[in-house]
Design an enzyme around this catalytic site. Sequence first.
Site, mmCIF file in Angstrom:
data_model
loop_
_atom_site.group_PDB
_atom_site.id
_atom_site.type_symbol
_atom_site.label_atom_id
_atom_site.label_comp_id
_atom_site.label_asym_id
_atom_site.label_seq_id
_atom_site.Cartn_x
_atom_site.Cartn_y
_atom_site.Cartn_z
ATOM 1 N N THR A 127 0.837 -1.200 0.000
ATOM 2 C CA THR A 127 0.000 0.000 0.000
ATOM 3 C C THR A 127 0.874 1.251 0.000
ATOM 4 O O THR A 127 0.743 2.117 -0.871
ATOM 5 C CB THR A 127 -0.900 -0.017 1.246
ATOM 6 O OG1 THR A 127 -1.482 -1.313 1.360
ATOM 7 C CG2 THR A 127 -2.004 1.027 1.140
ATOM 8 N N ALA A 130 8.235 -9.160 -2.529
ATOM 9 C CA ALA A 130 8.331 -10.621 -2.379
ATOM 10 C C ALA A 130 7.297 -11.359 -3.223
ATOM 11 O O ALA A 130 7.526 -12.483 -3.659
ATOM 12 C CB ALA A 130 8.168 -10.997 -0.907
ATOM 13 N N HIS A 169 -5.220 -4.393 11.726
ATOM 14 C CA HIS A 169 -4.834 -2.977 11.724
ATOM 15 C C HIS A 169 -3.557 -2.718 12.522
ATOM 16 O O HIS A 169 -3.419 -1.694 13.181
ATOM 17 C CB HIS A 169 -5.987 -2.115 12.242
ATOM 18 C CG HIS A 169 -7.131 -2.045 11.283
ATOM 19 N ND1 HIS A 169 -8.365 -1.513 11.610
ATOM 20 C CD2 HIS A 169 -7.249 -2.442 9.990
ATOM 21 C CE1 HIS A 169 -9.173 -1.591 10.555
ATOM 22 N NE2 HIS A 169 -8.514 -2.161 9.565
#
Length: 567
Positions: free
Chosen positions: A53, A75, A545
């Site tokens: 992200t 990766a 999160h």
Amino acid sequence: MASSILFVFLGLLRLTLSLPVDPTQTVGRLTGNSFGLPGQNVTYDYIIVGGGTAGLTIAERLSENPSLSVAVIEAGGFYEIESGNFSQVPGYDTEYVLPESPPSLVDWGFVTQPQKGYNNRELFYARGKTLGGSSALNLMIYQRATVGAFKLWAQVVGDNSWLWNTVFSFYKKSTQFTPPNLQKIGPGFNIEYDQSAYSPQGGPLQLSFANYQQPPSPYLAKGMKAAGISAQDGLNSGILNGYAATTVEVDPTYETRSSSETSFLQTAFTKTGLKVYPSTLAKQILFDATKKATGVTVVTGPDTYTLSASKEVIVSAGAFQSPQLLMVSGIGPAATLKANNIPAVSTLEGVGQNLWDQVFFTVVFQVNQTTNSQLLTNPAFGAAAAQTFLNSQSGPLTSVGVDLIGWEKLPEANRKELSNSTLAQLAAFPSDWPEIEYIPIDIAFPPADAAPTDNYLGFAVALLTPLSRGTVTINSTDTSIKPLIDPNWLVATADQEVAVQAFKRIRQIAGYSGVVISEINPGTKVQSDADILTWIQNNASPIWHASATCEHSSRVFGIVRGVLTRI
Ligand SMILES: Cc1cc2nc3c(=O)[nH]c(=O)nc-3n(C[C@H](O)[C@H](O)[C@H](O)COP(=O)(O)OP(=O)(O)OC[C@H]3O[C@@H](n4cnc5c(N)ncnc54)[C@H](O)[C@@H]3O)c2cc1C
Ligand SMILES: *[C@@H]1O[C@H](CO)[C@@H](O)[C@H](O)[C@H]1NC(C)=O
Ligand SMILES: *[C@@H]1O[C@H](CO)[C@@H](O)[C@H](O)[C@H]1NC(C)=O
Ligand SMILES: *[C@@H]1O[C@H](CO)[C@@H](O)[C@H](O)[C@H]1NC(C)=O
Ligand SMILES: *[C@@H]1O[C@H](CO)[C@@H](O)[C@H](O)[C@H]1NC(C)=O
Ligand SMILES: *[C@H]1O[C@@H](CO)[C@H](O)[C@@H](O)[C@@H]1NC(C)=O
């Protein structure tokens, strides 16, 4: 033998990698020019570790400057190739990030250490191993943190460029907003949004609303209102106090996931000279005698080689693997470096500490409105939904499963149940920082005796003021060995007290909605605070999160809910 298999595998990889790149862009430029050659030492201005992200966002922005050379080490590969249609179709998002899901090439397969606060359970913890990172696996729900949260952030890092006004302009710059398509959605849930939270010039991340609002949603909105949570016109203007329709990271034309790969990376492919090293694992950051980061040792298939950085190495390998890479490279707590025989470049006690993650649990109800739980019980429903999705980019599969989200600080009636110590700890958060996030999910695992056309809803909450802190550490110098992840959820007494009150609020809101036929899990037999807490300890799950694990690195950068560290 083994090496010839690898060779064939790599050959295949090179062939398939070209697929997601827009074929119309091949005139005048070669698809393959966007990829680095495995095995060759090369120097770039910037090396970015982790094409997730944060990584792909910064990669595209840096490489907009044609005088800079930029490479991304990732990766994983392309999720469109490596996980069928699962990541692309919003309606499938919850199905394959759960422990029950089949093993996936695009997930790291992390499992936490035994969780004291969760009755010693070890929890499967999804994390993207693919270009796009966790934005290729997540639930695509987009909202922005509050003005007060950013004020605190700016104070913590001592940098006023993190104040809301600046961050807001970058939020606008990165997102392309499309208003709801009311023709496809049909009447029902009233979608309010704040157009001023977006810029017509913004992008490339796509934001829109699903072309299908789940039938329970208007009732849930009514339930929130009745419980004292009022309607807000969107969740992207720095205020989170009320409920609103969720903006989702979905491309409005195709109704497919807009990840950092489909948005930032695809933009970089067509407009910049960015080089990507897919299926490439960063093993170690290299430093010179002055402790300046000079490059990264990487492995692609059988090849170990060095990518050097003339300006900076940027670590954006996520909240678990950024601290892992720092530690194996000699940056971390003295005891960890010593235990693993790693020569210290810099002893920083905060690396891998201070892990924040949210307590999350889901109460399951049977409801009298159609929900996407039928995707799990009713093959005809799933087949019809797939056809509607492909033919008209509408219907249940365009939905991420969450149409509206509510935010609040617990109301007075619930605060009265909290101890003074808990109240004091909550008071330390900024005044506009919500305590609870209400997330009704229109899909939930049905009980074994469910009829195919029964409908279930998972009403979830996330605790936004977690006071328990966890850790990430290593027991190997090799980044291919998983780090040891200990979120340490629900250990603080304050978290336990807040969790019990949040549970009671779910029952209230669901009750006011008028759609509940019965509570399936835990069921009405669970009533006392002690029984509620025990049920939460046995049933809470990750909401993925994790954050704040690179504190005290020399400079800490961040994205909301992610961690991006510069050395
Ligand atoms: C299932 C799930 C649902 C979620 N739902 C939401 C949601 O609806 N809304 C929301 O806002 N947030 C959601 N989140 C959280 C959000 O997606 C993450 O916080 C965010 O994606 C983190 O971004 P990042 O760049 O820090 O890490 P990531 O996006 O995970 O990127 C890290 C990248 O680094 C790569 N990497 C790691 N180590 C190495 C190495 N040694 N060498 C090379 N590459 C490496 C990884 O493969 C990965 O691609 C969800 C997360 C998950 C997992
Ligand atoms: C690449 O760099 C490494 C480390 O500097 C060195 O050991 C290796 O020989 C180099 N490889 C090639 C092919 O030049
Ligand atoms: C997604 O793939 C599955 C097979 O893995 C298929 O059954 C389903 O119809 C596909 N969905 C769509 C929307 O194409
Ligand atoms: C909690 O705080 C209130 C108000 O400050 C006070 O009246 C009350 O006695 C305290 N309770 C306990 C148990 O200390
Ligand atoms: C390292 O941790 C992993 C995962 O917990 C475990 O399987 C392995 O045995 C540990 N290795 C050592 C050397 O402690
Ligand atoms: C569910 O359906 C709605 C709309 O027909 C009714 O208004 C609700 O009364 C009904 N609720 C239950 C519990 O059956």
